[in-house]
Design an enzyme around this catalytic site. Structure first.
Site, PDB file in Angstrom:
ATOM      1  N   ARG A 117      -0.707  -7.641 -12.761  1.00 21.45           N
ATOM      2  CA  ARG A 117      -1.096  -6.355 -12.183  1.00 21.45           C
ATOM      3  C   ARG A 117      -1.785  -5.456 -13.204  1.00 21.45           C
ATOM      4  O   ARG A 117      -2.210  -4.354 -12.839  1.00 21.45           O
ATOM      5  CB  ARG A 117       0.147  -5.624 -11.680  1.00 21.45           C
ATOM      6  CG  ARG A 117       0.412  -5.794 -10.175  1.00 21.45           C
ATOM      7  CD  ARG A 117       1.785  -5.239  -9.936  1.00 21.45           C
ATOM      8  NE  ARG A 117       2.032  -4.625  -8.669  1.00 21.45           N
ATOM      9  CZ  ARG A 117       2.784  -5.180  -7.712  1.00 21.45           C
ATOM     10  NH1 ARG A 117       3.244  -6.400  -7.845  1.00 21.45           N
ATOM     11  NH2 ARG A 117       3.069  -4.508  -6.625  1.00 21.45           N
ATOM     12  N   ARG A 134      12.530  -2.654   2.880  1.00 21.27           N
ATOM     13  CA  ARG A 134      12.464  -2.226   1.488  1.00 21.27           C
ATOM     14  C   ARG A 134      12.488  -0.709   1.380  1.00 21.27           C
ATOM     15  O   ARG A 134      11.799  -0.024   2.135  1.00 21.27           O
ATOM     16  CB  ARG A 134      11.187  -2.780   0.832  1.00 21.27           C
ATOM     17  CG  ARG A 134      11.334  -4.230   0.455  1.00 21.27           C
ATOM     18  CD  ARG A 134      10.040  -4.846   0.027  1.00 21.27           C
ATOM     19  NE  ARG A 134       9.290  -4.055  -0.961  1.00 21.27           N
ATOM     20  CZ  ARG A 134       8.197  -4.500  -1.561  1.00 21.27           C
ATOM     21  NH1 ARG A 134       7.736  -5.708  -1.295  1.00 21.27           N
ATOM     22  NH2 ARG A 134       7.566  -3.751  -2.431  1.00 21.27           N
ATOM     23  N   ARG A 173       7.075  -3.242   8.090  1.00 23.48           N
ATOM     24  CA  ARG A 173       7.530  -4.518   7.490  1.00 23.48           C
ATOM     25  C   ARG A 173       9.052  -4.620   7.453  1.00 23.48           C
ATOM     26  O   ARG A 173       9.754  -3.695   7.115  1.00 23.48           O
ATOM     27  CB  ARG A 173       6.980  -4.623   6.065  1.00 23.48           C
ATOM     28  CG  ARG A 173       7.631  -5.737   5.249  1.00 23.48           C
ATOM     29  CD  ARG A 173       6.818  -6.143   4.060  1.00 23.48           C
ATOM     30  NE  ARG A 173       6.728  -5.130   3.033  1.00 23.48           N
ATOM     31  CZ  ARG A 173       6.012  -5.273   1.917  1.00 23.48           C
ATOM     32  NH1 ARG A 173       5.322  -6.381   1.708  1.00 23.48           N
ATOM     33  NH2 ARG A 173       5.966  -4.303   1.034  1.00 23.48           N
ATOM     34  N   LYS A 196       0.001 -10.878   0.892  1.00 23.75           N
ATOM     35  CA  LYS A 196       0.177 -11.881  -0.170  1.00 23.75           C
ATOM     36  C   LYS A 196       1.452 -12.704   0.044  1.00 23.75           C
ATOM     37  O   LYS A 196       1.429 -13.929  -0.009  1.00 23.75           O
ATOM     38  CB  LYS A 196       0.245 -11.197  -1.555  1.00 23.75           C
ATOM     39  CG  LYS A 196      -0.966 -10.314  -1.858  1.00 23.75           C
ATOM     40  CD  LYS A 196      -0.860  -9.664  -3.216  1.00 23.75           C
ATOM     41  CE  LYS A 196       0.253  -8.634  -3.350  1.00 23.75           C
ATOM     42  NZ  LYS A 196       0.079  -7.415  -2.536  1.00 23.75           N
ATOM     43  N   ARG A 217       1.936   3.466  -4.993  1.00 19.56           N
ATOM     44  CA  ARG A 217       1.659   2.039  -5.209  1.00 19.56           C
ATOM     45  C   ARG A 217       0.162   1.755  -5.060  1.00 19.56           C
ATOM     46  O   ARG A 217      -0.401   0.949  -5.797  1.00 19.56           O
ATOM     47  CB  ARG A 217       2.478   1.198  -4.214  1.00 19.56           C
ATOM     48  CG  ARG A 217       3.964   1.180  -4.581  1.00 19.56           C
ATOM     49  CD  ARG A 217       4.851   0.877  -3.387  1.00 19.56           C
ATOM     50  NE  ARG A 217       4.763  -0.489  -2.932  1.00 19.56           N
ATOM     51  CZ  ARG A 217       5.192  -0.902  -1.744  1.00 19.56           C
ATOM     52  NH1 ARG A 217       5.730  -0.041  -0.882  1.00 19.56           N
ATOM     53  NH2 ARG A 217       5.103  -2.162  -1.414  1.00 19.56           N
TER      54      ARG A 217
END
Ligand code: ADP
Ligand code: AMP
Length: 214
Positions: free
Chosen positions: A87, A160, A126, A13, A171
């Site tokens: 969400r 992160r 990431r 996203k 998550r």
């Protein structure tokens, strides 16, 4: 035009939102980024949400709806890309009301589908530029010059703290339990487009362009 990008953590996203910002002059509204900013700048709200975010649970609807409604005032006519918001169904209802009040409805809700196994690889590899936020991946999207951001030349990068396999499990559960019901909500409103998020970044961008330009 206002759009929502919806998909599990690691679906791509943020990567696609940044391309739409550059390519179409839209504005990315990421509640995750807003919450991390609050946490890093040490606000009371930031310290309240830090533990929840580290575990990978959702923060309260009240907090994120408040953040989004503040940002909507600064859009200045630009199209919005909602990334990581809404969400929950309560957030989706609040967004409908906020956008209706402004006379700027949501035009498209784009679901990005990616297999769970691929998400683990995407999340654990990431990293992003600490200066401009450009998103990279150790394997699929390294910087062109080692240690230098392609977009801004910075040499500072971040990983992160919630990009671990443990937090990802929580998550993902939050996504399937609390967020995936939104797919039916937007399908019923005839605004849902589903696309394959497993392809290369350029292919996914092409599929998004196809929806936006239809
Ligand atoms: P999200 O915002 O949905 O959590 P990101 O855009 O941050 O996801 O992408 C997660 C990771 O996967 C990043 O490291 C990014 O570089 C990588 N990535 C994004 N899109 C793709 C893709 N289509 N193919 C392979 N890797 C991708
Ligand atoms: P993200 O950057 O979208 O992966 O979000 C990081 C974390 O911020 C999530 O795991 C949640 O703890 C929190 N968060 C971000 N957006 C929302 C939202 N819309 N509702 C609730 N929590 C959120």
């Amino acid at each position: 035009m206002n759009i929502i990008l919806i998909g599990p953590p690691g679906a791509g996203k943020g990567t696609q939102a940044k391309r739409l910002v550059t390519g179409r002059g839209m504005v990315q509204l990421s509640t995750g980024d807003m919450l991390r900013e609050a946490k890093d700048s040490g606000t009371v709200m930031g310290s309240r949400v830090a533990g929840i975010m580290a575990r990978g649970e959702l923060v309260t609807d009240e907090i994120v709806i408040g953040l989004i409604s503040e940002k909507l005032d600064s859009l200045d006519g630009a199209g919005a890309i909602f990334d990581g918001f809404p969400r929950t169904l309560a957030q989706a209802d609040a967004l409908e009301r906020l956008m209706a009040d402004r006379g700027t409805p949501i035009d498209h809700v784009i679901e990005m589908r990616v297999d769970d196994e691929a998400l683990v690889g995407r999340i654990t590899g990431r990293f992003s530029c600490a200066n401009c936020g450009e998103v990279y991946h150790d394997k699929t999207r390294p910087t062109r010059v080692d240690g230098v951001c392609d977009a801004c030349g910075s040499t500072d990068f971040l990983r992160r703290s919630d990009d671990t396999e443990d937090a990802l499990r929580t998550r993902l559960m939050a996504y399937y339990k609390q967020t995936s019901p939104l797919l039916g909500y937007y399908y019923a409103k005839d605004r849902l487009a589903v696309l394959d998020g497993m392809g290369a970044v350029d292919d996914v961008s092409g599929a998004i362009a196809h929806v936006l330009d239809a």
